[in-house]
Write a protein that holds these residues in place. Structure first.
Motif, PDB file in Angstrom:
ATOM      1  N   ALA A 322      11.171 -25.041  -8.597  1.00 21.50           N
ATOM      2  CA  ALA A 322      12.580 -25.189  -8.242  1.00 21.50           C
ATOM      3  C   ALA A 322      13.020 -24.081  -7.303  1.00 21.50           C
ATOM      4  N   SER A 323      12.354 -22.912  -7.400  1.00 22.36           N
ATOM      5  CA  SER A 323      12.652 -21.782  -6.528  1.00 22.36           C
ATOM      6  C   SER A 323      11.456 -20.843  -6.536  1.00 22.36           C
ATOM      7  N   GLU A 324      11.438 -19.922  -5.586  1.00 18.01           N
ATOM      8  CA  GLU A 324      10.353 -18.947  -5.553  1.00 18.01           C
ATOM      9  C   GLU A 324      10.422 -18.007  -6.752  1.00 18.01           C
ATOM     10  N   ALA A 325      11.637 -17.740  -7.239  1.00 19.04           N
ATOM     11  CA  ALA A 325      11.789 -16.890  -8.424  1.00 19.04           C
ATOM     12  C   ALA A 325      11.143 -17.557  -9.633  1.00 19.04           C
ATOM     13  N   GLU A 326      11.354 -18.860  -9.759  1.00 20.12           N
ATOM     14  CA  GLU A 326      10.740 -19.596 -10.865  1.00 20.12           C
ATOM     15  C   GLU A 326       9.225 -19.595 -10.750  1.00 20.12           C
ATOM     16  N   ALA A 327       8.709 -19.723  -9.527  1.00 24.84           N
ATOM     17  CA  ALA A 327       7.259 -19.700  -9.311  1.00 24.84           C
ATOM     18  C   ALA A 327       6.679 -18.353  -9.727  1.00 24.84           C
ATOM     19  N   ALA A 328       7.393 -17.264  -9.378  1.00 26.95           N
ATOM     20  CA  ALA A 328       6.915 -15.926  -9.738  1.00 26.95           C
ATOM     21  C   ALA A 328       6.933 -15.734 -11.248  1.00 26.95           C
ATOM     22  N   GLU A 329       7.979 -16.225 -11.905  1.00 24.11           N
ATOM     23  CA  GLU A 329       8.076 -16.111 -13.366  1.00 24.11           C
ATOM     24  C   GLU A 329       6.957 -16.899 -14.045  1.00 24.11           C
ATOM     25  N   ALA A 330       6.685 -18.104 -13.552  1.00 21.25           N
ATOM     26  CA  ALA A 330       5.637 -18.927 -14.139  1.00 21.25           C
ATOM     27  C   ALA A 330       4.271 -18.273 -13.969  1.00 21.25           C
ATOM     28  N   TYR A 344       1.228 -24.972  -7.496  1.00 20.02           N
ATOM     29  CA  TYR A 344       2.245 -25.667  -6.716  1.00 20.02           C
ATOM     30  C   TYR A 344       1.717 -25.972  -5.308  1.00 20.02           C
ATOM     31  N   ARG A 345       1.904 -27.206  -4.868  1.00 20.49           N
ATOM     32  CA  ARG A 345       1.440 -27.621  -3.535  1.00 20.49           C
ATOM     33  C   ARG A 345       2.521 -27.476  -2.477  1.00 20.49           C
ATOM     34  N   PHE A 346       3.783 -27.600  -2.900  1.00 22.29           N
ATOM     35  CA  PHE A 346       4.879 -27.620  -1.936  1.00 22.29           C
ATOM     36  C   PHE A 346       5.933 -26.570  -2.285  1.00 22.29           C
ATOM     37  N   ALA A 347       6.665 -26.154  -1.270  1.00 26.23           N
ATOM     38  CA  ALA A 347       7.781 -25.225  -1.438  1.00 26.23           C
ATOM     39  C   ALA A 347       9.050 -25.888  -0.926  1.00 26.23           C
ATOM     40  N   LEU A 348      10.170 -25.591  -1.593  1.00 28.28           N
ATOM     41  CA  LEU A 348      11.451 -26.179  -1.232  1.00 28.28           C
ATOM     42  C   LEU A 348      12.471 -25.083  -0.957  1.00 28.28           C
ATOM     43  N   GLN A 349      13.162 -25.209   0.156  1.00 32.02           N
ATOM     44  CA  GLN A 349      14.191 -24.235   0.518  1.00 32.02           C
ATOM     45  C   GLN A 349      15.519 -24.963   0.696  1.00 32.02           C
ATOM     46  N   PRO A 350      16.540 -24.631  -0.117  1.00 33.02           N
ATOM     47  CA  PRO A 350      17.827 -25.335   0.012  1.00 33.02           C
ATOM     48  C   PRO A 350      18.504 -25.010   1.340  1.00 33.02           C
ATOM     49  N   MET A 361      28.759 -36.103   1.012  1.00 33.04           N
ATOM     50  CA  MET A 361      28.105 -34.798   1.042  1.00 33.04           C
ATOM     51  C   MET A 361      26.635 -34.924   0.611  1.00 33.04           C
ATOM     52  N   VAL A 362      25.766 -34.294   1.380  1.00 32.81           N
ATOM     53  CA  VAL A 362      24.329 -34.337   1.121  1.00 32.81           C
ATOM     54  C   VAL A 362      23.792 -32.911   1.087  1.00 32.81           C
ATOM     55  N   GLU A 363      22.881 -32.653   0.133  1.00 30.83           N
ATOM     56  CA  GLU A 363      22.256 -31.335   0.048  1.00 30.83           C
ATOM     57  C   GLU A 363      20.795 -31.448   0.496  1.00 30.83           C
ATOM     58  N   PRO A 364      20.500 -31.139   1.760  1.00 28.88           N
ATOM     59  CA  PRO A 364      19.119 -31.241   2.236  1.00 28.88           C
ATOM     60  C   PRO A 364      18.271 -30.049   1.763  1.00 28.88           C
ATOM     61  N   TRP A 365      16.997 -30.291   1.643  1.00 34.37           N
ATOM     62  CA  TRP A 365      16.031 -29.248   1.311  1.00 34.37           C
ATOM     63  C   TRP A 365      14.943 -29.261   2.364  1.00 34.37           C
ATOM     64  N   LEU A 366      14.552 -28.079   2.812  1.00 27.81           N
ATOM     65  CA  LEU A 366      13.463 -27.949   3.781  1.00 27.81           C
ATOM     66  C   LEU A 366      12.146 -27.915   3.012  1.00 27.81           C
ATOM     67  N   LEU A 367      11.241 -28.799   3.380  1.00 24.89           N
ATOM     68  CA  LEU A 367       9.952 -28.919   2.688  1.00 24.89           C
ATOM     69  C   LEU A 367       8.855 -28.214   3.482  1.00 24.89           C
ATOM     70  N   ALA A 368       7.982 -27.498   2.782  1.00 24.01           N
ATOM     71  CA  ALA A 368       6.843 -26.835   3.421  1.00 24.01           C
ATOM     72  C   ALA A 368       5.684 -26.817   2.440  1.00 24.01           C
ATOM     73  N   ARG A 369       4.517 -26.491   2.948  1.00 26.64           N
ATOM     74  CA  ARG A 369       3.372 -26.309   2.050  1.00 26.64           C
ATOM     75  C   ARG A 369       3.530 -24.975   1.335  1.00 26.64           C
ATOM     76  N   ARG A 370       3.090 -24.909   0.116  1.00 25.61           N
ATOM     77  CA  ARG A 370       3.249 -23.696  -0.695  1.00 25.61           C
ATOM     78  C   ARG A 370       2.559 -22.502  -0.061  1.00 25.61           C
ATOM     79  N   ASP A 371       1.366 -22.740   0.506  1.00 26.30           N
ATOM     80  CA  ASP A 371       0.619 -21.604   1.080  1.00 26.30           C
ATOM     81  C   ASP A 371       1.265 -21.060   2.344  1.00 26.30           C
ATOM     82  N   GLU A 372       2.236 -21.824   2.935  1.00 29.42           N
ATOM     83  CA  GLU A 372       2.909 -21.352   4.140  1.00 29.42           C
ATOM     84  C   GLU A 372       4.034 -20.368   3.810  1.00 29.42           C
ATOM     85  N   THR A 373       4.448 -20.338   2.519  1.00 29.68           N
ATOM     86  CA  THR A 373       5.588 -19.491   2.172  1.00 29.68           C
ATOM     87  C   THR A 373       5.157 -18.072   1.810  1.00 29.68           C
ATOM     88  N   GLY A 374       3.825 -17.888   1.664  1.00 34.15           N
ATOM     89  CA  GLY A 374       3.327 -16.560   1.343  1.00 34.15           C
ATOM     90  C   GLY A 374       3.607 -16.189  -0.092  1.00 34.15           C
TER      91      GLY A 374
END
Length: 374
Positions: A322-330, A344-350, A361-374
């Motif tokens: 759900a977030s990079e903070a959650e990924a770090a905690e997990a 995790y295969r993918f990363a999401l940025q609100p 109103m729409v809330e878009p999320w930017l999708l990327a590969r997980r390994d691209e987020t470092g």
């Protein structure tokens, strides 16, 4: 090849266009027609309908649905036309199809095969029938080429159709809820070439055609190979669906990655949404489709935007945090317990919420590969 319902040929819909080319005026065209249809002209539309045991009104509906032009009461139909009418009407009489469904079958088949036939003649057959020697005309080599190709192409067409039918039937029977056979939850994606309109003003027609063909081929191959389904191509845009969000996400990112390494290709942007989709005649409709299209129009270059439902589905299935903070905690919790951290295969940025025409109103999320987020 529809006519007026009286069969007289006197109505406006039943008149033959005096400017329309008649294959009978050209001996070679007539020979080609007989070769392809496998029979000679024997019936007027009225005679064909009567021989098939159907009303002229129903026959006209079927022919119009298949995309055949009005021919009045010219004698231009064959035994195959009679048999096709008899088969469609027989399915209705047996209660296997409603009349409306039989017309839909005729329309979907006609539209699909019309496009295929146009492509084969314009692109495929045209190249093969180029005169091999000076002085020869294309017409002199067309007949023998078609004579050789026809049975092979026919067998191949039936093979591909059966394969596609088996795959589609398999997807349907896996749906527990009967309602999902028409209204299903799918991932919908539009992939759009950036700046295509400007390219059309700068490039020669042949170059533009080659670029579009390369784009469509690349997209079709990637979508099929990764488990998606290509719905349609629109020149500078493709529409595809997938049964799950992870598959659609992988396809979208691979499309961007592949085209970004091709210097001849413009940049790409992709918009995706997840939700209920209505399927009709091989196409998809509904709010989810509209949302995916709107997201494509606001997506950055060489990037993928998804809606909140798509993002939630990726998180729910465990392929994105759900977030990079959650990924770090997990990861920290897994390390503490001596377990393997989530893969995790993918990363999401609100992104910033925004108003989208017709959808609120729409809330878009930017999708990327997980390994691209470092």
């Amino acid at each position: 090849m529809s006519v007026d319902d009286t069969g007289s040929g006197a109505g406006a819909e039943g008149r033959v266009d005096p400017d329309a080319p008649d294959p009978g005026d050209d001996p070679l065209a007539l020979r080609l027609e007989q070769l392809i249809l496998g029979a000679e002209r024997r019936y007027t539309p009225f005679q064909a309908a009567r021989s098939a045991g159907v009303s002229m009104e129903l026959a006209s509906r079927f022919w119009r649905a298949m995309g055949f032009a009005d021919i009045g009461q010219a004698k231009a139909l064959t035994e195959a036309d009679v048999l096709a009418l008899r088969r469609l009407a027989g399915l209705v009489e047996a209660g296997l199809l409603s009349e409306a469904m039989a017309v839909q079958v005729a329309r979907s088949t006609g539209q699909t095969t019309a496009r295929l036939a146009e492509w084969q003649i314009d692109s495929f057959l045209e190249g093969l029938t180029e005169p091999p020697e000076p002085g020869m005309t294309r017409t002199e080599v067309t007949y023998p080429i078609i004579e050789l190709l026809l049975p092979e192409l026919e067998e191949f067409l039936v093979y591909v159709w059966r394969r596609q039918l088996a795959a589609s039937a398999g997807r349907v029977v896996q749906n527990v809820d009967d309602a999902e056979m028409v209204d299903r939850r799918l991932a919908v994606a539009f992939a759009d070439l950036v700046g295509f309109t400007r390219l059309t003003r700068r490039m020669e027609e042949e170059e533009l055609g080659e670029l579009v063909e390369a784009f469509e081929t690349t997209a079709a191959d990637l979508v099929a190979a990764r488990g998606g389904r290509l719905i349609k191509t629109l020149g500078d845009e493709v529409l595809y669906v997938a049964d799950d969000a992870a598959t659609a996400a992988d396809i979208a990112l691979r499309l961007v990655e592949t085209l970004s390494h091709d210097e001849t290709m413009p940049e790409l942007r992709v918009g995706m949404a997840f939700g209920t989709v209505t399927t009709r005649m091989g196409d998809v409709f509904g709010t989810t489709v509209n949302l995916a299209s709107r997201l494509t129009s606001i997506a950055p270059r060489d990037a993928v935007l998804v809606d909140s439902a798509f993002a939630e589905e990726l998180v729910r299935t465990g392929v994105a945090p759900a977030s990079e903070a959650e990924a770090a905690e997990a990861a920290a919790a897994a390390e503490k317990e001596g377990e393997t951290p989530p893969d995790y295969r993918f990363a999401l940025q609100p992104m910033w919420q925004r108003s989208v025409r017709g959808l609120g109103m729409v809330e878009p999320w930017l999708l990327a590969r997980r390994d691209e987020t470092g």
